[in-house]
Design an enzyme around this catalytic site. Sequence first.
Site, mmCIF file in Angstrom:
data_model
loop_
_atom_site.group_PDB
_atom_site.id
_atom_site.type_symbol
_atom_site.label_atom_id
_atom_site.label_comp_id
_atom_site.label_asym_id
_atom_site.label_seq_id
_atom_site.Cartn_x
_atom_site.Cartn_y
_atom_site.Cartn_z
ATOM 1 N N SER A 21 41.711 5.582 44.819
ATOM 2 C CA SER A 21 40.624 6.388 45.379
ATOM 3 C C SER A 21 41.224 7.482 46.253
ATOM 4 O O SER A 21 42.410 7.805 46.120
ATOM 5 C CB SER A 21 39.666 5.485 46.159
ATOM 6 O OG SER A 21 38.470 6.170 46.459
ATOM 7 N N ASN A 22 40.441 8.064 47.127
ATOM 8 C CA ASN A 22 40.941 9.134 48.006
ATOM 9 C C ASN A 22 40.214 9.088 49.346
ATOM 10 O O ASN A 22 39.350 8.242 49.559
ATOM 11 C CB ASN A 22 40.796 10.501 47.323
ATOM 12 C CG ASN A 22 39.357 10.791 46.983
ATOM 13 O OD1 ASN A 22 38.515 10.879 47.865
ATOM 14 N ND2 ASN A 22 39.046 10.902 45.696
ATOM 15 N N ARG A 23 40.558 10.022 50.229
ATOM 16 C CA ARG A 23 40.098 9.952 51.622
ATOM 17 C C ARG A 23 38.708 10.540 51.851
ATOM 18 O O ARG A 23 38.264 10.651 52.991
ATOM 19 C CB ARG A 23 41.093 10.699 52.521
ATOM 20 C CG ARG A 23 42.397 9.946 52.730
ATOM 21 C CD ARG A 23 43.382 10.813 53.493
ATOM 22 N NE ARG A 23 42.790 11.422 54.668
ATOM 23 C CZ ARG A 23 43.247 12.518 55.257
ATOM 24 N NH1 ARG A 23 44.302 13.136 54.762
ATOM 25 N NH2 ARG A 23 42.658 13.002 56.328
#
Length: 220
Positions: A21-23
């Site tokens: 995933s990502n931030r």
Amino acid sequence: MRFLITAGPTREPLDPVRYLSNRSSGKMGYAIATAAAEAGHQVVLISGPVNLPAPAGVTIHSIQTAQQMWETTRELLRDEAPDIAILAAAVADYRPKFQHDQKIKKHQDSLTLELERTPDILGSMRQPFNFSGLLVGFAAETENLIANAMDKLQRKHCDLIIANDVSGSDTGFDTDQNEVILCFPDGRAETLPRQSKHDLARNLIQRLTALAFAIDKPSS
Ligand code: CTP
């Protein structure tokens, strides 16, 4: 007017307990959905997993993966016929090629993951989705901000790209403030002053509705 908005990250599963995933916090997309609903528009929000309250008056479709976001977007374009689409989600560009049925055990000293591309939602909007309304994308870049954003705008046939520099720590991902540059198809780039994501969202909704009327893009 009718708005379709995407927001938040996607999660791309590797096994039953792990994902890529990502931030992204989803704050910008949620602020835009809130501002559009407050201005009296009809809003559908396709959201990845976030820790944010549902904005009042907004219909939310929750998804996990890029593939699910792509399919939900295609269905809602057909069912809701939005006038304006704002794709603010931070969609994972790659996903694990193989999804393990069981939790991967640490038998080996190293593990190599093979990744494959996810569907490009913004890049699908004109074709194959046939969306003819006002199309707005985001460009999160760490270098050559305007050049990369203009390139994205042309390639994906957008009416506007909202570009932000995510190389610093205080604007962009998971922050309450944002400083963006609006990039237009005629090559014009307009820097907006640094402001809260809520103020920016209200500003964007005013500009986008004016733009949609000006270029007569609404389908109704
Ligand atoms: N986007 C999307 N679907 C994807 C990837 C991105 O809809 N699979 C949308 C984002 O919501 C955003 C815009 O595309 O509006 C910019 O995403 P980005 O990943 O920065 O653009 P790319 O064209 O994929 O370029 P690159 O990753 O090479 O910078």
